[in-house]
Scaffold this active site. Structure first.
Site, short mmCIF file in Angstrom:
data_model
loop_
_atom_site.label_atom_id
_atom_site.label_comp_id
_atom_site.label_asym_id
_atom_site.label_seq_id
_atom_site.Cartn_x
_atom_site.Cartn_y
_atom_site.Cartn_z
N TYR A 273 0.82 -1.21 0.00
CA TYR A 273 0.00 0.00 0.00
C TYR A 273 0.86 1.27 0.00
O TYR A 273 0.43 2.31 -0.47
CB TYR A 273 -0.89 0.04 1.25
CG TYR A 273 -2.20 -0.69 1.12
CD1 TYR A 273 -2.24 -2.01 0.68
CD2 TYR A 273 -3.39 -0.07 1.47
CE1 TYR A 273 -3.45 -2.68 0.58
CE2 TYR A 273 -4.60 -0.74 1.38
CZ TYR A 273 -4.62 -2.04 0.93
OH TYR A 273 -5.82 -2.70 0.85
N LYS B 292 3.00 -15.36 1.83
CA LYS B 292 3.17 -16.03 0.53
C LYS B 292 4.67 -16.24 0.38
O LYS B 292 5.31 -15.78 -0.57
CB LYS B 292 2.58 -15.14 -0.57
CG LYS B 292 2.51 -15.77 -1.94
CD LYS B 292 1.48 -16.89 -2.07
CE LYS B 292 1.57 -17.55 -3.42
NZ LYS B 292 0.78 -18.80 -3.53
N ASP C 72 -3.13 -18.37 0.03
CA ASP C 72 -4.14 -19.03 -0.82
C ASP C 72 -4.85 -20.13 -0.04
O ASP C 72 -6.08 -20.24 -0.04
CB ASP C 72 -3.52 -19.55 -2.14
CG ASP C 72 -2.17 -20.24 -1.96
OD1 ASP C 72 -1.66 -20.28 -0.83
OD2 ASP C 72 -1.62 -20.75 -2.96
N ASP D 73 -6.62 -7.08 4.19
CA ASP D 73 -7.75 -6.40 3.56
C ASP D 73 -8.65 -7.43 2.88
O ASP D 73 -9.87 -7.44 3.07
CB ASP D 73 -7.22 -5.39 2.52
CG ASP D 73 -8.34 -4.67 1.80
OD1 ASP D 73 -9.28 -4.21 2.48
OD2 ASP D 73 -8.30 -4.58 0.55
N ASP E 152 -12.70 -9.13 4.25
CA ASP E 152 -13.99 -9.11 3.53
C ASP E 152 -14.53 -10.53 3.39
O ASP E 152 -15.73 -10.76 3.48
CB ASP E 152 -13.83 -8.48 2.14
CG ASP E 152 -14.07 -6.97 2.13
OD1 ASP E 152 -13.71 -6.32 3.15
OD2 ASP E 152 -14.59 -6.44 1.14
#
Ligand code: NAD
Ligand code: IPM
Ligand code: MN
Length: 364
Positions: free
Chosen positions: A141, A191, A223, A247, A251
């Site tokens: 970000y 990851k 994943d 983030d 959700d």
């Protein structure tokens, strides 16, 4: 002593849910003898339109002075083609960075009364209680360099995922401390099979884990985590993640709770002299598809007020009281449109807020 709360309603459904949350905030002030001063300012698209800046200097200055900040949401498709720094969302990103709010807490719990309407089987999601600890001021970000260019006639755009050891260390400590007060498991998401930044993340998290022998640490590739989160959500206690992965996973986790309209968040910096300034906001965005209709679920914003009492105002008792009022409303069957199946009746934002206030009164 007066607590100064800055409210930034923002865009889309932001003003609708913040109006409800401020009502709850003021009710709690009145009924618990607290002096709360709420100062409201424009931010996001609203500020961009009026001042040519998503976070004008005077708004940032007001936020610096405040004991806590309550945000609705920022985002407006009219500014979609603006450069990243001139988008409404920049208000949030700058606030997080400028105020050093590197910890983002996103609690996810399932509500007993919503289990039957969930797209998930009851047996899978009952008693889910996860604390997502998302790093909030680093990673891709904010990484430099970033940009859009033409290289030998070819258009390209790039962003940089970069983490420094101290950024990982401090957020990992938050996760281990919280896990120590909960079910003693930290799942760190990365990851590391592909990215160097994730490999450093994993290494530093392991170093920090040595300071917390009573807490178990496991690593999970992102994943796989996105699958485990919905196939065996009860497995998780504290889920520690980078800015971007947190983030996305939050959700996804919102569906476990019943709706994104239920998920609150707290963004915190380092504690200074016992006071912990924080920014409180729903996890959801501006919901342009329902904005302006009075249909938005205000419970995420209201639960964010509970987090404000817990983390910045030192009133765990009031935080619990708000959480209990929200739970009571759901148990009584009150539902906004996001919580009902098609065809069933639903109440609007203001009616739901009124039910929460009633539940607070009854809880006296
Ligand atoms: P969104 O969260 O705004 O909406 C996703 C879906 O969830 C929509 O169908 C929406 O109607 C529904 N929804 C969200 N909140 C709800 C609520 N309280 N009650 C009922 N339904 C609700 O995500 P999006 O559509 O991807 O983003 C819209 C805009 O919001 C974009 O500009 C994005 O950048 C911005 N955004 C801002 C924040 C923030 O300010 N914290 C967070 C996410 C997205
Ligand atoms: C969130 C939002 C923000 C983020 C956007 C609006 C910048 O999606 O708080 O979840 O990506 O952090
Ligand atoms: Mn998000």
């Amino acid at each position: 002593m007066t607590h100064v709360i800055v409210a930034l309603p923002g865009d889309g459904i932001g003003p609708e849910v913040i109006a409800a949350a401020v009502e709850v905030l003021k009710w709690c002030g009145r009924h618990h003898g607290l002096e709360l001063e709420v100062r409201t300012f424009p931010a996001g698209g609203t500020a961009l339109e009026r001042y040519g800046d998503p976070l004008p200097d005077f708004v940032l200055a007001a936020c610096r002075e405040a004991d806590a900040i309550l945000v609705g949401a920022a985002g407006d498709s009219r500014f979609d083609s603006n450069p990243a720094r001139m988008r409404p969302e920049q208000a949030l990103l700058r606030l997080r960075k400028e105020l050093g709010l590197y910890t983002n807490l996103r609690p996810v719990k399932t509500h007993p009364s919503l289990l039957d309407t969930s797209p998930f089987k009851k047996s899978i999601i009952e008693n889910v209680d996860i604390m997502i600890v998302r790093e909030l001021t680093g990673g891709i970000y904010f990484g430099e360099p970033r940009g859009t260019e033409r290289r030998s006639g070819v258009r390209c755009a790039y962003n940089m995922e970069i983490y420094h050891d101290y950024e990982i260390e401090r957020i990992a400590r938050v996760a281990f401390q919280l896990a120590g007060e909960r079910s003693r498991l930290v799942t760190s998401v990365d990851k590391s099979n592909v990215m160097e930044s994730s490999l450093l993340w994993r290494t530093v998290v392991e170093e920090v884990a040595l300071e917390y022998p009573g807490v178990e640490l496991e690593h999970m590739l992102v994943d796989n985590c996105s699958m485990q989160l919905i196939s065996r959500p009860r497995h998780f206690d504290v889920l520690l993640s980078t800015n971007l992965f947190g983030d996305i996973l939050s959700d996804e986790a919102a569906v476990l709770a019943g709706s994104i309209g239920l998920l609150p968040s707290a963004s915190l910096g380092a504690p200074a002299e016992g006071v912990r300034k924080g920014l409180y906001e729903p996890v959801h965005g501006t919901a342009p598809d329902i904005a302006g209709r009075g249909q938005a679920n205000p419970l995420a914003a209201i639960s964010s007020v509970a987090l404000m009492f817990r983390y910045s105002l030192g009133r765990e008792d009031i935080a619990r009281r708000i959480d209990a009022a929200v739970e009571t409303c759901l148990l009584q069957g009150h539902r906004t449109a996001d919580l009902v199946s098609a065809g069933e009746g639903a109440m609007g934002t203001r009616a739901m807020a009124a039910r929460v206030l009633e539940a607070l009164e009854v809880g006296l």
